[in-house]
Design a protein around this motif. Sequence first.
Motif, short mmCIF file in Angstrom:
data_model
loop_
_atom_site.label_atom_id
_atom_site.label_comp_id
_atom_site.label_asym_id
_atom_site.label_seq_id
_atom_site.Cartn_x
_atom_site.Cartn_y
_atom_site.Cartn_z
N VAL A 173 70.83 83.05 30.76
CA VAL A 173 71.87 82.05 30.47
C VAL A 173 72.45 82.24 29.07
O VAL A 173 73.68 82.21 28.88
CB VAL A 173 71.29 80.62 30.62
N GLU B 194 62.80 87.70 26.59
CA GLU B 194 63.93 86.92 26.07
C GLU B 194 63.90 85.53 26.73
O GLU B 194 64.55 84.61 26.27
CB GLU B 194 65.27 87.59 26.40
N LEU C 104 61.92 82.01 28.18
CA LEU C 104 61.06 81.10 27.43
C LEU C 104 59.57 81.49 27.41
O LEU C 104 58.98 81.61 26.33
CB LEU C 104 61.20 79.67 27.97
N LEU D 165 58.69 85.02 25.84
CA LEU D 165 59.09 84.98 24.43
C LEU D 165 58.08 84.17 23.62
O LEU D 165 57.62 84.59 22.54
CB LEU D 165 60.49 84.37 24.31
N VAL E 18 62.23 76.12 20.12
CA VAL E 18 62.41 75.15 21.21
C VAL E 18 63.81 74.55 21.04
O VAL E 18 64.12 73.98 19.99
CB VAL E 18 61.32 74.06 21.17
N ASN F 55 64.18 69.15 27.99
CA ASN F 55 64.71 69.68 29.26
C ASN F 55 63.57 70.06 30.19
O ASN F 55 62.52 70.52 29.74
CB ASN F 55 65.61 70.89 28.99
N TRP G 218 58.66 75.38 37.60
CA TRP G 218 58.19 76.76 37.45
C TRP G 218 57.43 77.27 38.68
O TRP G 218 56.57 76.56 39.21
CB TRP G 218 57.31 76.88 36.21
N ASN H 265 60.03 71.28 28.59
CA ASN H 265 59.80 72.50 27.81
C ASN H 265 58.73 72.30 26.74
O ASN H 265 57.86 73.15 26.55
CB ASN H 265 61.11 72.95 27.14
N ARG I 146 71.02 74.68 23.27
CA ARG I 146 71.92 75.57 24.01
C ARG I 146 73.17 74.78 24.42
O ARG I 146 73.05 73.62 24.83
CB ARG I 146 71.16 76.05 25.25
N HIS J 179 73.51 72.69 28.04
CA HIS J 179 72.12 72.83 28.50
C HIS J 179 71.79 71.85 29.63
O HIS J 179 71.74 70.64 29.42
CB HIS J 179 71.21 72.55 27.29
#
Length: 351
Positions: A89, A195, A197, A200, A213, A219, A223, A256, A288, A291
């Motif tokens: 994204v 790259e 979350l 990284l 973060v 957010n 998963w 997150n 972001r 987002h």
Amino acid sequence: MQKKIIITGGAGFIGSHVVRRFVKNYPNYLIVNLDKLTYAGNLANLRDIENEPNYEFVKGDIVDADFVNELFAAEQPDAVIHLAAESHVDRSITNPIDFVMTNVVGTVVLLNAARNTWKGRYDQTRFYHVSTDEVYGTLGEDGMFTETTGYDPHSPYSASKASSDHFVRAYHDTYGMDAVVSNCSNNYGSFHFPEKLIPLAINNIKQNKPVPVYGKGENIRDWLWVEDHARAIDVIFHKAKAGTTYNIGGHNEWKNIDLIRLLCHIMDKKLGRREGESEKLITFVTDRAGHDLRYAIDASKLKAELGWVPSITFEEGLERTVDWYLANQVWLNDVTSGHYQQYYNEQYANR
Ligand code: NAD
Ligand code: TYD
């Protein structure tokens, strides 16, 4: 060979798990991995199966129509499982055109090549398009995405994936092509490019670097362990009716910030650090743009119709993932240094 399947994007994160699964589980299928090897494509992800007799690698760009048409004419595949995409994204916000080219134009080029090759044989062929839950947009505090939720993409990435989904369905509705689409939630697991979350954060925690973060970390993402996604793709590929869509997800929503705290806790344990030490690395950074607040997938259709459910819990999957990254430092070093991109030249220069 019973079936020849072109899997696009097979050198990427999810694609490599799908290729591995099909090569190992279906010795009667010939798996042709078509990948451009962008920064996200890494043949080291497939080193354990690269010499199998039912596996072939073809380097190429799905946007190049002449090349794709020639490949389809030469290979005469029975099916396509399409995963090649620009997938990050943040990169789509910086460079949306790359996303339109690969995700939209590339998908239509593949559909067209399949149409030219399969005309009159749609009952013996299949185009499987792998997509994302991000096409549905964002949820508030309640509700879940179902297969009938309207599309409402917000990022250039999700807009390009939404467009590609529409084209796949249009080829089914207009030309009668056997096409299926699945929309999956966020994946995690081995071979994930650092790259995104989770990898990284693992990499940064290990190196004692700040863990960025976005915004307040409020957010929510849903998963799913990547090998459960690969298994869902296998089930849908073999069992779904033409023209159908399935949502795939883990019923596993995490804020997150809570996810990062859990990861810090696991890493403290694995690295022998004092409890709470890794959490000090958490650094809140600018949010972001655009987002999406919350994604959550209702995967009950896939469970009811095809019997698929996730095989492991998030805690178990995350621990396995951390173990994998800690045991595969060379892979991580090669990916972060860009060294892996030399592999293709060394491996394929004389072939
Ligand atoms: P990735 O970025 O790790 O891999 C993409 C692969 O596609 C790479 O190997 C790359 O070299 C290849 N590729 C890119 N452009 C190409 C082109 N023009 N021609 C040929 N190959 C090209 O992506 P991923 O995370 O493995 O995602 C795979 C698919 O699954 C994508 O379609 C993505 O939208 C979808 N998806 C991803 C997630 C996720 O959480 N990662 C979730 C749901 C759906
Ligand atoms: P990401 O892994 O990029 O997946 P997606 O945006 O496709 O869901 O990001 C997952 C979530 O983590 C998303 O809400 C953005 C956030 N994020 C961070 O907070 N920090 C980071 O460094 C990254 C890459 C993502």
